[in-house]
Design an enzyme around this catalytic site. Sequence first.
Site, short mmCIF file in Angstrom:
data_model
loop_
_atom_site.label_atom_id
_atom_site.label_comp_id
_atom_site.label_asym_id
_atom_site.label_seq_id
_atom_site.Cartn_x
_atom_site.Cartn_y
_atom_site.Cartn_z
N HIS A 78 0.82 -1.21 0.00
CA HIS A 78 0.00 0.00 0.00
C HIS A 78 0.86 1.26 0.00
O HIS A 78 2.03 1.25 0.40
CB HIS A 78 -0.93 0.00 1.21
CG HIS A 78 -2.05 -0.99 1.08
ND1 HIS A 78 -3.02 -1.12 2.04
CD2 HIS A 78 -2.35 -1.89 0.11
CE1 HIS A 78 -3.88 -2.06 1.67
NE2 HIS A 78 -3.49 -2.54 0.50
N GLU A 80 0.82 3.92 1.85
CA GLU A 80 1.31 4.38 3.15
C GLU A 80 2.57 3.63 3.56
O GLU A 80 3.54 4.24 4.01
CB GLU A 80 0.24 4.17 4.24
CG GLU A 80 -1.08 4.85 3.96
CD GLU A 80 -2.09 3.98 3.24
OE1 GLU A 80 -3.29 4.15 3.50
OE2 GLU A 80 -1.69 3.14 2.40
N CYS A 103 -5.86 1.19 5.81
CA CYS A 103 -6.35 -0.08 6.32
C CYS A 103 -5.67 -0.39 7.66
O CYS A 103 -4.77 0.33 8.10
CB CYS A 103 -6.07 -1.19 5.32
SG CYS A 103 -4.32 -1.64 5.19
#
Length: 159
Positions: A78, A80, A103
Site C-alpha cells: 500500500h 502508506e 487499512c
Amino acid sequence: MSKRKDVISWDEYFMGLAHLSAKRSKDPSTQVGAAIVDNRNKIVGIGYNGFPTGVSDDEFPWEREGDSLETKYLYVVHAELNAILNATTSLHGCTIYVSLFPCNECAKAIVQSGIREIVYEDDKYAHTDSVIASKRMLDQAGVKLRQLAQPITVEVIRP
C-alpha cells in the site's frame, strides 16, 4: 508589485503530491498515493500502491476477486507503507497525507513509525472491519485524524 495571494495551502500541496504519486500506480482499479511531511513542512517520504521492488507487475495478478493467491491483495504494498519504507529520516511526529483512509495493516505501520497525524480524503471503506480496526488502533495510539473537506485534483498534461 505585491505577492500572489491565490497560492495553494499546505494541505492542498501535500495532498496534491499524494495524488501525483498515485498516478505511478499500475493498479487498474485503485490508485492511492501518500506523502509524509515533518513539522517543518519538509517532505520525508512518498509512495503509491504497487508490487514490491523486484516483483514483476506483469507476472503477478491485478484481479480483485477469485482465489486469494490469484488476486492482488496478497502482493500489493500500500501507498502508506511504501511512503514509510521510502522515508529519508525518522518519522516521529510527522504527518501523512493519503488519498484513501488507511487499512489496519497500514495503521500498524503508521503507529509504529511514530507518525502523529493522518490527513486523508476518501473514507469509502469506513464500514469494513479493516478500517474499523484501523480507527480503533489509531485512536488508542493518539494519532490525529483529519479529513479534508474538499477533494484535491491533480492534472498531468502530456504533450
